[in-house]
Design a protein around this motif. Sequence first.
Motif, short mmCIF file in Angstrom:
data_model
loop_
_atom_site.label_atom_id
_atom_site.label_comp_id
_atom_site.label_asym_id
_atom_site.label_seq_id
_atom_site.Cartn_x
_atom_site.Cartn_y
_atom_site.Cartn_z
N LEU A 185 -53.25 -6.94 51.03
CA LEU A 185 -51.83 -6.61 50.89
C LEU A 185 -51.61 -5.44 49.94
N VAL A 186 -52.36 -5.39 48.84
CA VAL A 186 -52.23 -4.25 47.93
C VAL A 186 -52.64 -2.96 48.64
N ALA A 187 -53.69 -3.02 49.44
CA ALA A 187 -54.10 -1.84 50.21
C ALA A 187 -52.99 -1.40 51.15
N GLY A 188 -52.35 -2.36 51.83
CA GLY A 188 -51.25 -2.02 52.73
C GLY A 188 -50.05 -1.45 52.00
N LEU A 189 -49.72 -2.01 50.85
CA LEU A 189 -48.58 -1.52 50.07
C LEU A 189 -48.83 -0.10 49.57
N ARG A 190 -50.07 0.16 49.16
CA ARG A 190 -50.39 1.52 48.72
C ARG A 190 -50.36 2.50 49.89
N GLU A 191 -50.88 2.06 51.02
CA GLU A 191 -50.92 2.93 52.20
C GLU A 191 -49.52 3.32 52.65
N THR A 192 -48.56 2.40 52.53
CA THR A 192 -47.19 2.66 52.97
C THR A 192 -46.31 3.22 51.86
N GLY A 193 -46.85 3.35 50.65
CA GLY A 193 -46.05 3.85 49.53
C GLY A 193 -45.00 2.87 49.05
N ARG A 194 -45.24 1.57 49.24
CA ARG A 194 -44.24 0.57 48.89
C ARG A 194 -44.65 -0.35 47.73
N LEU A 195 -45.71 0.01 47.06
CA LEU A 195 -46.21 -0.85 45.99
C LEU A 195 -45.18 -1.00 44.88
N GLU A 196 -44.53 0.09 44.48
CA GLU A 196 -43.54 0.01 43.41
C GLU A 196 -42.34 -0.82 43.85
N TRP A 197 -41.92 -0.68 45.11
CA TRP A 197 -40.82 -1.51 45.62
C TRP A 197 -41.20 -2.98 45.49
N PHE A 198 -42.40 -3.31 45.94
CA PHE A 198 -42.85 -4.70 45.87
C PHE A 198 -42.87 -5.20 44.44
N GLU A 199 -43.42 -4.41 43.53
CA GLU A 199 -43.55 -4.86 42.14
C GLU A 199 -42.19 -5.18 41.54
N GLU A 200 -41.19 -4.36 41.84
CA GLU A 200 -39.85 -4.61 41.32
C GLU A 200 -39.24 -5.87 41.94
N GLU A 201 -39.38 -6.01 43.25
CA GLU A 201 -38.81 -7.18 43.93
C GLU A 201 -39.57 -8.44 43.58
N ASN A 202 -40.87 -8.34 43.48
CA ASN A 202 -41.68 -9.50 43.14
C ASN A 202 -41.32 -10.04 41.76
N GLN A 203 -41.07 -9.13 40.83
CA GLN A 203 -40.69 -9.57 39.48
C GLN A 203 -39.37 -10.31 39.51
N ARG A 204 -38.44 -9.85 40.33
CA ARG A 204 -37.14 -10.52 40.42
C ARG A 204 -37.27 -11.89 41.05
N ARG A 205 -38.08 -12.00 42.10
CA ARG A 205 -38.16 -13.25 42.86
C ARG A 205 -39.07 -14.29 42.20
#
Length: 389
Positions: A185-205
């Motif tokens: 999943l980290v590889a996919g998030l980096r590949e799509t440029g969405r890792l920072e989006w995930f980190e922010e949302e993950n912290q909230r949830r």
Amino acid sequence: MPSRDVGASRSSNEQRRKAVNEHYVDDPHDLHRAVQSWRECRVIGLDTEFIRTRTFYPIPALYQVATPDATYLVDPLPIDQWDDFADLLRDPNATIVMHACSEDLEVFARHLQIQPAGLFDTQVAEGFLGPDFSLSYAALVERYGGTTLAKQATRSDWLARPLSQGQLHYAREDVEHLLMLHESLVAGLRETGRLEWFEEENQRRTRANGVAPDQYYRSLKKAWRFSPRQLARLQGICSWREQRARTRDLPRQRVVRDEHLLDLAVEPRSDKEAVFGALPEPIAKRFSRDLARVLEAADALPETDLPPPLERPLNQRESELVKRLRAIARERAEQLGFAAELLSRRRDVEACLRYFIEHRQLHEVFRSWRYPLVGARFEELLETEVGSR
């Protein structure tokens, strides 16, 4: 779209290693040694099994931990020393991989008195990579690792000892693929440029949000119709019920049901007869004195101390506006190829509208990573439809 077969061969190798390196930990000294070894890992997988059928609080029945080399099944029943484990979960430098961990947060809060720091929720991560937000752990393992998991032990009695072989197998499977999922999943998030989006949302949830005893009344659906005085009565008896449920460790509805509290709050009187008129007789006999005392205290409050009215349901025009906002969000999510739930969850969009009506600005949820995706369009539409009112 990232590749879906990342880690498949690695998953099979990990399973062969873990078949040999399995540990059942039921002694505090063994737990201490295990935690020291976990600290050497950059990332660990974690799951819990708990029971919550007849209690207010979840009862932890098993902690499962996965490292790159082994799986550990930690039996909490005979262990009474948890400081090392709690310190590890609080360490912001440790990544704790879990799947759909909202209920587990309650276990940690009650049993360990902590809020874990470095959680990575695989369900939230997958939401940024595909259209399905609520994929199960088994579905993710099959998607990324090509392994089909058995789920025969989901309704087992996890407090019974000894645990059966089926339970042990299920418990091990429920954690041993988490590290593979994290890497994929980290590889996919980096590949799509969405890792920072995930980190922010993950912290909230992954932030525990408990309800204070004196605020539970706000969650009752019919309470928005109540006058401030009736709300004060409802707040008082709900808070009393909440305290009793927590002290006795009983489910709320086993003390007094929500609908009975609603009926009692609108009774014109505050004496024992009012309690008997609103509650079933066995419940009234047990609690009439306590509840009458709470109602009398609420009726004695000055007008200035009464709670404000609760939010009413949206009217037709506002509901139509929520639909338009959610349509914008769903369209954008479809364009990006990820779960619409991340942009168009009804609760978030309704909160955004209510907040804008009151403050004339976007809710913080849509001023976050969502702003360039949908926040700006939300703002424009809300300014047009609400700003001029």
